[in-house]
Design a protein around this motif. Structure first.
Motif, PDB file in Angstrom:
ATOM      1  N   UNK A  41      27.818   7.293  10.260  1.00  0.00           N
ATOM      2  CA  UNK A  41      28.116   7.956  11.530  1.00  0.00           C
ATOM      3  C   UNK A  41      27.462   9.323  11.531  1.00  0.00           C
ATOM      4  N   UNK A  42      27.465   9.955  12.688  1.00  0.00           N
ATOM      5  CA  UNK A  42      26.865  11.273  12.817  1.00  0.00           C
ATOM      6  C   UNK A  42      27.849  12.266  13.393  1.00  0.00           C
ATOM      7  N   UNK A  43      27.644  13.523  13.030  1.00  0.00           N
ATOM      8  CA  UNK A  43      28.438  14.617  13.578  1.00  0.00           C
ATOM      9  C   UNK A  43      27.463  15.641  14.131  1.00  0.00           C
ATOM     10  N   UNK A  44      27.673  16.035  15.364  1.00  0.00           N
ATOM     11  CA  UNK A  44      26.883  17.098  15.981  1.00  0.00           C
ATOM     12  C   UNK A  44      27.759  18.325  16.130  1.00  0.00           C
TER      13      UNK A  44
ATOM     14  N   UNK B 165      18.550  10.001  18.701  1.00  0.00           N
ATOM     15  CA  UNK B 165      17.279   9.620  18.070  1.00  0.00           C
ATOM     16  C   UNK B 165      16.965  10.370  16.771  1.00  0.00           C
ATOM     17  N   UNK B 166      17.255  11.670  16.709  1.00  0.00           N
ATOM     18  CA  UNK B 166      16.916  12.442  15.512  1.00  0.00           C
ATOM     19  C   UNK B 166      17.725  12.021  14.276  1.00  0.00           C
ATOM     20  N   UNK B 167      18.858  11.366  14.493  1.00  0.00           N
ATOM     21  CA  UNK B 167      19.692  10.906  13.379  1.00  0.00           C
ATOM     22  C   UNK B 167      19.362   9.485  12.929  1.00  0.00           C
ATOM     23  N   UNK B 168      18.649   8.740  13.743  1.00  0.00           N
ATOM     24  CA  UNK B 168      18.470   7.319  13.471  1.00  0.00           C
ATOM     25  C   UNK B 168      17.660   7.031  12.213  1.00  0.00           C
TER      26      UNK B 168
ATOM     27  N   UNK C 225      15.831  28.517  13.714  1.00  0.00           N
ATOM     28  CA  UNK C 225      17.059  28.184  14.457  1.00  0.00           C
ATOM     29  C   UNK C 225      16.927  26.787  15.062  1.00  0.00           C
ATOM     30  N   UNK C 226      17.995  26.028  14.991  1.00  0.00           N
ATOM     31  CA  UNK C 226      17.981  24.674  15.535  1.00  0.00           C
ATOM     32  C   UNK C 226      18.834  24.631  16.795  1.00  0.00           C
ATOM     33  N   UNK C 227      18.338  23.972  17.837  1.00  0.00           N
ATOM     34  CA  UNK C 227      19.111  23.901  19.078  1.00  0.00           C
ATOM     35  C   UNK C 227      20.420  23.135  18.892  1.00  0.00           C
ATOM     36  N   UNK C 228      20.384  22.080  18.084  1.00  0.00           N
ATOM     37  CA  UNK C 228      21.588  21.310  17.776  1.00  0.00           C
ATOM     38  C   UNK C 228      21.639  21.086  16.281  1.00  0.00           C
ATOM     39  N   UNK C 229      22.745  21.428  15.677  1.00  0.00           N
ATOM     40  CA  UNK C 229      22.933  21.136  14.255  1.00  0.00           C
ATOM     41  C   UNK C 229      23.654  19.807  14.141  1.00  0.00           C
ATOM     42  N   UNK C 230      23.303  19.050  13.106  1.00  0.00           N
ATOM     43  CA  UNK C 230      23.911  17.740  12.954  1.00  0.00           C
ATOM     44  C   UNK C 230      23.884  17.301  11.497  1.00  0.00           C
ATOM     45  N   UNK C 231      24.652  16.248  11.221  1.00  0.00           N
ATOM     46  CA  UNK C 231      24.699  15.644   9.900  1.00  0.00           C
ATOM     47  C   UNK C 231      24.915  14.139  10.069  1.00  0.00           C
ATOM     48  N   UNK C 232      24.230  13.374   9.225  1.00  0.00           N
ATOM     49  CA  UNK C 232      24.462  11.935   9.136  1.00  0.00           C
ATOM     50  C   UNK C 232      25.359  11.725   7.925  1.00  0.00           C
ATOM     51  N   UNK C 233      26.391  10.913   8.084  1.00  0.00           N
ATOM     52  CA  UNK C 233      27.342  10.666   7.002  1.00  0.00           C
ATOM     53  C   UNK C 233      27.346   9.173   6.675  1.00  0.00           C
ATOM     54  N   UNK C 234      27.203   8.877   5.388  1.00  0.00           N
ATOM     55  CA  UNK C 234      27.292   7.500   4.914  1.00  0.00           C
ATOM     56  C   UNK C 234      28.586   7.325   4.141  1.00  0.00           C
TER      57      UNK C 234
END
Length: 188
Positions: free
Chosen positions: A109-112, A130-133, A88-97
């Motif tokens: 950009x990123x979506x959380x 930071x985790x998306x960078x 399980x992840x505390x925050x789900x996210x995606x990086x979009x190019x």
């Protein structure tokens, strides 16, 4: 030489209208016809985009890479999700190019996703957590090298334009919406 806001607006005007004169008409506007013709040409170039996605997958083995391209938008889009591997992840996210089909520019950009309802929070451009960078930097570098494009600065991207890019309308429409996507939070 980088394109100016005036140059980019001139390009956008070829594909988006400032009015709704063609809404509810059986025929497309000249701008929409030009947009559809451009996508027809761009879809013939899918092999380089697919190769880019494969290369991206090799560069980011701990991530799922997806093709989020939709021909109603003005860009090819890729999505980069961390592999969950049953944890399980505390925050789900995606990086979009996004690689614009209208101009030689890209953006990242990123979506959380927060909360149990999957509410989406979009953080566009240089304000990524930071985790998306690291994955965002890899996507950016690969786009520049593979496609010879440059990043659209935040300042230019946020430039208001007098065009309608459904569902965005002036004064809320920006160059970002016209060159990439009007609803960046929509990520499969």
């Amino acid at each position: 030489m980088p394109l100016s806001a005036k140059d980019l607006l001139s390009i956008a005007r070829d594909y988006w209208r400032p009015d709704k004169h063609f809404n509810y008409r059986p025929e497309n506007s000249p701008e929409e016809e030009k947009f559809l013709d451009l996508w027809e040409l761009e879809l013939k170039k899918m092999d380089p985009w697919r190769a880019f996605l494969r290369d991206l997958g090799e560069s980011l083995p701990d991530f799922n890479i997806g093709n989020a391209t939709a021909t109603c938008d003005a860009c090819f889009r890729c999505s980069v999700y961390p592999k969950a591997e049953g944890k399980p992840q505390p925050r789900r996210w995606v990086v979009v190019g996004c690689l614009s089909i209208l101009a030689p520019v890209y953006t990242i950009y990123g979506v959380q996703y927060s909360g149990t309802g999957g509410e989406r929070i979009v953080g566009i451009f240089d304000s990524l957590p930071p985790e998306m960078q690291a994955p965002a930097e890899i996507v950016a570098k690969r786009m520049e090298v593979t496609f010879g494009v440059s990043v659209l600065s935040r300042e230019l991207a946020e430039t208001p334009i007098p065009l309608i890019v459904e569902p965005k309308e002036p004064p809320n429409t920006t160059l970002f919406h016209a060159l990439f996507i009007s609803q960046p939070e929509r990520v499969p």
